[in-house]
Design an enzyme around this catalytic site. Sequence first.
Site, PDB file in Angstrom:
ATOM      1  N   CYS A   2      -2.846   1.046   7.175  1.00 61.04           N
ATOM      2  CA  CYS A   2      -2.742   0.507   8.234  1.00 61.04           C
ATOM      3  C   CYS A   2      -3.574   1.269   9.512  1.00 61.04           C
ATOM      4  O   CYS A   2      -4.120   0.700  10.388  1.00 61.04           O
ATOM      5  CB  CYS A   2      -1.440   0.078   8.752  1.00 61.04           C
ATOM      6  SG  CYS A   2      -0.549   1.601   8.955  1.00 61.04           S
TER       7      CYS A   2
ATOM      8  N   ASN B 278       0.882  -1.331  -0.332  1.00 61.30           N
ATOM      9  CA  ASN B 278       0.019  -0.035  -0.092  1.00 61.30           C
ATOM     10  C   ASN B 278       0.671   1.394   0.124  1.00 61.30           C
ATOM     11  O   ASN B 278       0.119   2.191  -0.259  1.00 61.30           O
ATOM     12  CB  ASN B 278      -1.267   0.003   1.363  1.00 61.30           C
ATOM     13  CG  ASN B 278      -0.296   0.076   2.463  1.00 61.30           C
ATOM     14  OD1 ASN B 278       0.718  -0.408   2.643  1.00 61.30           O
ATOM     15  ND2 ASN B 278      -0.988   0.535   3.427  1.00 61.30           N
TER      16      ASN B 278
ATOM     17  N   GLU C  44       5.915  -3.653  11.826  1.00 62.79           N
ATOM     18  CA  GLU C  44       4.849  -2.882  11.767  1.00 62.79           C
ATOM     19  C   GLU C  44       3.674  -3.604  11.017  1.00 62.79           C
ATOM     20  O   GLU C  44       3.747  -3.751   9.672  1.00 62.79           O
ATOM     21  CB  GLU C  44       5.201  -1.398  11.106  1.00 62.79           C
ATOM     22  CG  GLU C  44       6.306  -0.738  11.817  1.00 62.79           C
ATOM     23  CD  GLU C  44       5.772  -0.025  12.982  1.00 62.79           C
ATOM     24  OE1 GLU C  44       4.723  -0.264  13.667  1.00 62.79           O
ATOM     25  OE2 GLU C  44       6.750   0.445  13.992  1.00 62.79           O
TER      26      GLU C  44
ATOM     27  N   LYS D 165      12.990  -6.706  -0.400  1.00 63.42           N
ATOM     28  CA  LYS D 165      12.123  -7.429  -0.856  1.00 63.42           C
ATOM     29  C   LYS D 165      10.863  -6.824  -0.877  1.00 63.42           C
ATOM     30  O   LYS D 165      10.139  -6.496   0.253  1.00 63.42           O
ATOM     31  CB  LYS D 165      11.906  -8.698   0.187  1.00 63.42           C
ATOM     32  CG  LYS D 165      10.899  -9.233   0.063  1.00 63.42           C
ATOM     33  CD  LYS D 165      10.372 -10.213  -1.238  1.00 63.42           C
ATOM     34  CE  LYS D 165       9.061 -10.917  -1.270  1.00 63.42           C
ATOM     35  NZ  LYS D 165       7.884 -10.052  -2.128  1.00 63.42           N
TER      36      LYS D 165
END
Length: 483
Positions: free
Chosen positions: A292, A162, A258, A185
């Site tokens: 988030c 996102n 996170e 990655k």
Amino acid sequence: MDHVENDVTTYPAYLAGQWQPSESHETIAIHSPWQRDVIGHVQAVTQSEVDQSIQAAKNAQHEWATLSLGERGQYLNQWAQELAKDKESLATSIMTEVGKNYADAEKEVVRTIDLIRYTVQEALHMHGESVRGDGFPGGSKEKLGIIERVPLGVVLAISPFNYPVNLAASKIAPALMAGNGVIFKPATQGSISGIKMIQALDRTGIPSGILSLITGRGSEIGDYLTEHPGINMISFTGSTRTGKHLSQKSIMIPLVLELGGKDPAIVCQDADLDLTVKNIISGAFSYSGQRCTAVKRVLVDDQVADQLVAKLQKAVDALSVGSPKNNRMIVPLIDNKSADFVQGLIDDAMDKGATLVTGNQRKENLLAPTLLDHVTEDMDIAWVEPFGPVLPIIRVHSVNQAIQLANKSNFGLQASVFTQDIDKALEIAGAIEVGTVQVNGRPERGPDNFPFLGVKSSGMGTQGVHNSLLSMSREKLTVMNLK
Ligand code: NAP
Ligand code: G3H
């Protein structure tokens, strides 16, 4: 460098300083979530290429760490400059690949440029300390401890879809400034944007091998990376499910996680309702709720619930829905599976008696913004993170009940409190088990000089520029035994 066939580019991986196709001869097709066509192919990197990349990062890191902060900072500042030159094309890439509207995609690029520059400045201003031994009972003044920060070695940076550019740079920039090598990655859906930002870094002439970009499905290459003995620290942003998996796989490796959230907006009787609605709407629905820190539930006092719901309904009905290219707030979700998941939560709530205030229409992965009232604890939407444009409203009788429901969640990222009573705000803020409480504002990560953290299933460790520099370095003590 890139291979173009029928207007669709096959992107190389960036391994040990070389742009190259993988020896696997396998690529992964990336579809645009809103244009729906294939927009590019990325390499499925092999385990032996991972080995070579990590070894190259280890080799390059020794010399990289001997450069002065100013020298490392020059590369990063030049990276920021290259990203600024690429701003429009990078924003277009983010928009095409993850369906973020163009204005927000451009903001992501600008925020990233600012973050990189700020990281350089912050690193330049961090310093060690010295301490005399006589502060401890029986200790000696002749012992002088010199405490410096040194790099950890090779940092594995894993980012989510996102914020494909910003949440990658927020790991890569501090890792490099702290003197580490990096294995990056990116999320598979987001890796074209990741490749473009690393092309910009490569143009700075940064030493070969100090960073490699490993594309490939997390489900296939993720465990190999996580368990690799050459990795010295992992910085991960993504879902709680993957984060928990990583914490089981990584042993004795510093790990910053996170993860997901279920941020509540607590609306007290005395809240300024217009301010509250403005913040809840932008908090819950920007980028279709795929943040988030999105507001993912409202806990509102019974006394003002009808008023709040009426105002929210009006605001939700006015939201723009459609194409990211036309800067709509509500855009198609990242894929059909995600839309099915959100739809399932809406259906479950309505089956169990929630009131549909507005929304619940769907065209493939484009969901109308949906408001559900009278949500109760037996409904999945009360507890599960939807990552989509649906907002459940739970009515409460008291501040205590709001606090109890807020804390009953497994998540603990952020929470908002809307009240005009500062004492009440502080009392609620003190009682809620989250990383951050926002008083009269929406939950959000920035500004990026603030610490950013989740507790419980929302994370472990702290991000934000200063804290990332700390977590990607360690203390090294040298004791001078004087006389
Ligand atoms: P995700 O599915 O967990 O993927 C995150 C990253 O992990 C991707 O790069 C993914 O690669 C990789 N991955 C998957 N399996 C792995 C494994 N076994 N080992 C190592 N890496 C693996 O999350 P997402 O769908 O991209 O992002 C949405 C979630 O992230 C939401 O829950 C959201 O709340 C959370 N999020 C949290 C924050 C925060 O700061 N708290 C910020 C943004 C997002 P592939 O793409 O190849 O599978
Ligand atoms: O998706 C999670 C991000 O960390 C949220 O960042 O609050 O700046 O949108 P944001």
